[in-house]
Design an enzyme around this catalytic site. Structure first.
Site, PDB file in Angstrom:
ATOM      1  CE  LYS B 191      -1.813   2.680   3.051  1.00 41.97           C
ATOM      2  NZ  LYS B 191      -1.825   4.021   2.429  1.00 41.97           N
ATOM      3  N   GLY B 243       7.028   4.334   8.495  1.00 42.84           N
ATOM      4  CA  GLY B 243       6.158   5.468   8.786  1.00 42.84           C
ATOM      5  C   GLY B 243       6.395   5.976  10.189  1.00 42.84           C
ATOM      6  CB  THR B 245       7.356   6.363  16.488  1.00 43.90           C
ATOM      7  OG1 THR B 245       8.687   6.325  15.949  1.00 43.90           O
ATOM      8  CG2 THR B 245       7.351   5.630  17.816  1.00 43.90           C
ATOM      9  N   GLY B 248       3.487   2.752  14.061  1.00 44.17           N
ATOM     10  CA  GLY B 248       4.261   1.524  14.287  1.00 44.17           C
ATOM     11  C   GLY B 248       3.847   0.829  15.571  1.00 44.17           C
ATOM     12  CD  GLU B 265      13.682   0.220   8.681  1.00 37.96           C
ATOM     13  OE1 GLU B 265      14.145   1.133   9.396  1.00 37.96           O
ATOM     14  OE2 GLU B 265      14.339  -0.765   8.327  1.00 37.96           O
ATOM     15  CB  CYS B 299      12.682   8.314   8.973  1.00 36.84           C
ATOM     16  SG  CYS B 299      13.435   7.255   7.754  1.00 36.84           S
ATOM     17  CD  GLU B 396      10.264  11.565  12.263  1.00 40.44           C
ATOM     18  OE1 GLU B 396       9.256  10.896  12.547  1.00 40.44           O
ATOM     19  OE2 GLU B 396      11.197  11.133  11.564  1.00 40.44           O
TER      20      GLU B 396
END
Lengths: 294, 486
Positions: B191, B243, B245, B248, B265, B299, B396
């Site tokens: 995706k 993508g 955190t 994730g 990741e 990232c 981030e």
């Protein structure tokens, strides 16, 4: 004249010391006839947190030791364990293991430590790489410890299960907090005495006795634990560990249906599952044309 | 007094636009499912826009649960009937074909990538597309050599991999996901990000042209709900996600107790550490590249600058000068350094942090560059006097925003660098070799660049420590997440 036995007090092993659980709780271990063999500490969440704190404190120093030094300490553990064989066989007997099986388990535990002692300065060489990048850089990848590892030892082997799981973890420069077998916890504390007299720095190995049901959620959710190694087949426990680990992205390793007696249950993969990979880049100077030779 | 550059009209560049005329972007794209492009079961679609102009580029199908189910079944069928039984060398040959076809169509891919995502054409042309092709080429060669990757251990493919990728490197991330998965004998459902579906769909065309058996690669466009349906589908064996955190963590939580394995990741907040003996001009280039590459939508961006006190004033002065020369604007211009912010939504996030950083007490510095009227833009930004507890230091931002802190000793720098929940990457600038290795060893990060930054290669493992995720992509290490050990 008959000597009157002095039964041992089984305590926890945290930061190189043998404290009782801060909770003051205990549970008794019974033999087949229903007689009490020993009273063990029922470790609490607070005991676990104290253990993680000392494990964290010990980690950098342990990882900084020369691989050769870690290797010798692991070997020393094997020497000390071998010297306690009779006692450990007897304890396994108390906990319902036949003499033949107990002897086998203790010998396998000693051998496993010797096996992993030899890996301390070798796993880096079989898993590290120099990567041939297309640009003018020197690039290499090396394994590094994850940090603090929570270990849930398998229930069926009170000694061998514990040794099989923690040895590869500390070989790789991690420190650990172990929840011992719930049904056969005695040897874990005797093993702690081995660890305490084997030059293993305080805090590298920490051992708790107590109840899975109570402690598994705390292993799962502690924010300063980097990885969980679990051996067993309790699906609800696995789910709790995996769910809780998402809070800080712990790496969760599940070992199901492993025959710990077999030598197939050892190998560098057990070390590497608690290692990160670090990749380093540095430019390579380019001055002369490539056709030139020095 | 140092010589000051004069940035007035002598510095005007003539426009150097890349031509997009030859690039065919269809008006509509279907889902790439079982070897064919087809509409979503619901018939739903969504538009994709050029963030530099806000002009509609195309309309793509919106995959729902039914489509996810069909794709997973197609992938399973392909795994059982064609891909897994195929001789490994032939799997490798298909991957080599894909690599070659990307190279052949590289200009088209680069233009499409820049139009859809807003990144400068010089980056998509020189980095994204060549690296994507190289990634397929690298893993192609592994397909028939896996026994050498895992000596003494028998490996089997996992089965069907569900893969979800972000919008910052759309084709490159697709390559990072698909190539190792296929090389190890798995089939995939991928995706792409909602904001940047086009190059993945062009990759689907390549996969079709390369003659891969139907269903080996399925590409489903959609949004977060499509991704969630994929992660939660019982028919997949593996989740590979790149993508945030936060997402994730949701994924790790939602697959708990299932048979699915994951590699994640995730985000980063890398420290770029400048020591007082560093070659400062090179370091300044490294800082610029570290944070402004791809508008900071990276990232592993060097989003925290840690500079040793003795050289801090000089480094900051040089940085400010260098900022004046950065060209912000039309991503299709071959001289552009900083292109468009990927979406309105991301621009809002970045602007939120610009406001927050000032409220927290850091001093903002931006160059006086003009910005196009249409599209989403952010000036390259420095935050001076940031402190460790500032959110602009801990979180981030994923934009062209650099938080600057100073330090006195090496130990202090290491402590500051490691003091975030992330651990993806780090940079070090010093002339002293022994100091480099002291730092590289003690920094808790998966990739460390010494006297360089933002280098990538298919042979080089990439991935994080701590809350930057787990698993590695690239290199020998990138195979392991796609195999089961017997």
């Amino acid at each position: 004249m008959a000597h009157l036995d002095i039964p041992k007090t089984y305590k926890l092993f945290i930061g190189g010391q043998f404290p009782r659980t801060e909770s003051g709780r205990s549970f008794s271990l019974e033999n087949a006839e229903g007689g009490t063999i020993a009273n063990l500490c029922q470790a609490s969440r607070k005991d676990f947190r104290n253990s993680v704190a000392v494990a964290r404190k010990a980690q950098a120093g342990w990882a900084d030791r020369a691989a050769f030094n870690r290797s010798q300490i692991l070997y020393r553990l094997a020497e000390m364990l071998d010297g306690r064989r009779a006692q450990l066989v007897e304890e396994l007997n108390f906990q319902g293991i036949s003499s033949v099986d107990a002897e086998k388990e203790v010998c396998a535990s000693v051998d496993r430590l010797v096996y992993y002692a030899g890996w301390c300065d070798k796993y880096q060489q079989v898993s590290g790489t120099v990567n041939p990048v297309a640009s003018s850089h020197f690039n290499f990848s090396v394994p590094e410890p994850m940090g603090v590892v929570g270990i849930l030892a398998p229930d069926e082997f009170g000694l061998l299960g514990l040794v099989s799981l923690f040895a590869p973890v500390i070989v790789g420069g991690n420190t650990c907090v172990i929840l011992a077998s719930e049904s056969k916890p005695m040897c874990s504390i005797t093993f702690a005495e081995v660890a305490a007299t084997s030059d293993v720095p305080a805090g590298v190995i920490n051992i708790l006795t107590g109840f899975r049901e109570e402690l598994v959620p705390h292993f799962a959710t502690h924010m300063d634990v980097n990885s969980i190694v679990y051996a067993g087949d309790n699906d609800p426990d696995v789910k709790i560990l995996q769910e809780g680990s998402a809070l800080n992205l712990k790496r969760v390793r599940i070992h199901r249906g492993v025959d710990w007696i077999s030598s197939s249950s050892q190998g560098p993969q057990f070390i590497l599952e608690c290692q990160e990979t670090k990749t380093t880049w540095h430019p390579v100077e380019v001055i002369k044309p490539k056709t030139g030779g020095y | 007094m140092e010589h000051k550059l004069n940035y007035n009209d002598l510095w005007a560049y003539a426009p150097a636009p890349e031509d997009s005329g030859h690039v065919n972007i269809r008006d509509r794209y279907g889902l790439f499912l079982n070897g064919r492009f087809q509409d979503a079961d619901s018939g739903k679609t969504f538009e994709t826009h050029n963030p530099a102009t806000e002009v509609r580029l195309s309309e793509v199908a919106f995959a729902g649960e039914t489509d996810v189910d069909a794709a997973v079944k197609a992938a399973r069928n392909a795994f059982d009937k064609s891909w897994n039984p195929m001789p490994p060398a032939d799997r490798g040959k298909y991957l080599f074909r894909i690599a070659r076809m990307i190279q052949e169509r590289s200009r088209e891919f680069a233009v499409a990538e820049t139009l859809d995502g807003g990144k400068p054409i010089k980056e998509s042309r020189d980095i994204d597309i060549p690296l994507a092709a190289a990634h397929f080429f690298y893993y192609a060669g592994w397909a028939d050599k896996l026994e050498h990757a895992f000596p003494t251990r028998a490996v089997t493919p996992m089965g069907v991999a569900g893969q979800i990728i972000p919008w910052n490197f759309p084709l490159l991330m697709a390559a990072w996901k698909i190539a190792p998965a296929l090389a190890c004998g798995n089939t995939v459902v991928l995706k792409p990000a909602e904001a940047t579906p086009l190059t993945a769909l062009k990759l689907a065309e390549v996969i079709q042209d390369a003659g891969l058996p139907d269903g080996v690669v399925n590409i489903l466009t959609g949004d977060g709900s499509t991704g969630a349906a994929l992660v939660n589908h019982p028919g997949i064996d593996k989740v590979a996600f790149t993508g945030s955190t936060a997402v994730g963590k949701l994924i790790q939580n939602s697959i708990a107790g299932s048979h699915k394995k994951a590699t994640l990741e995730l985000g980063g907040k890398a420290a770029n550490i400048i020591l007082d003996d560093a070659p400062l001009n090179q370091a300044v280039e490294g800082i610029i590249n570290g944070i402004f590459f791809n508008q900071g939508h990276v990232c592993c961006a060097g989003s925290r600058l840690l500079v040793q006190e003795g050289v801090a004033d000089e480094v900051i002065a040089k940085l400010k000068d260098r900022l004046e020369t950065l060209r912000v604007g039309d991503p299709m211009d071959k001289n552009t350094d900083i292109g468009a912010i990927n979406s309105r939504e991301q621009l809002n996030t970045i602007e939120g942090y610009l406001k927050l950083g000032q409220e927290e007490g850091a001093q903002i510095h931006q160059p006086e560059c003009s910005l196009p009227e249409k599209g989403y833009w952010c000036r390259p930004t420095l935050f001076l006097n940031a402190t460790q507890s500032h959110r602009i230091v801990q979180e981030e931002i994923f934009g062209p925003v650099l938080a600057i802190q100073t330090f006195r000793s090496v130990d202090e720098a290491i402590e500051m660098a490691n003091n975030t929940p992330y651990g993806l990457s780090a940079g070090i600038w010093t002339d002293k070799g022994s100091r480099i290795f002291n730092l590289t060893r003690r920094l808790r990060a998966g990739v460390v660049w010494a006297n360089t930054y933002n280098q990538f290669d298919p042979t080089s493992p990439f991935g994080g420590y701590k809350e930057s995720g787990f698993g590695r992509e690239g290199g020998l290490h990138g195979l392991e997440p796609y195999v089961n050990f017997d």
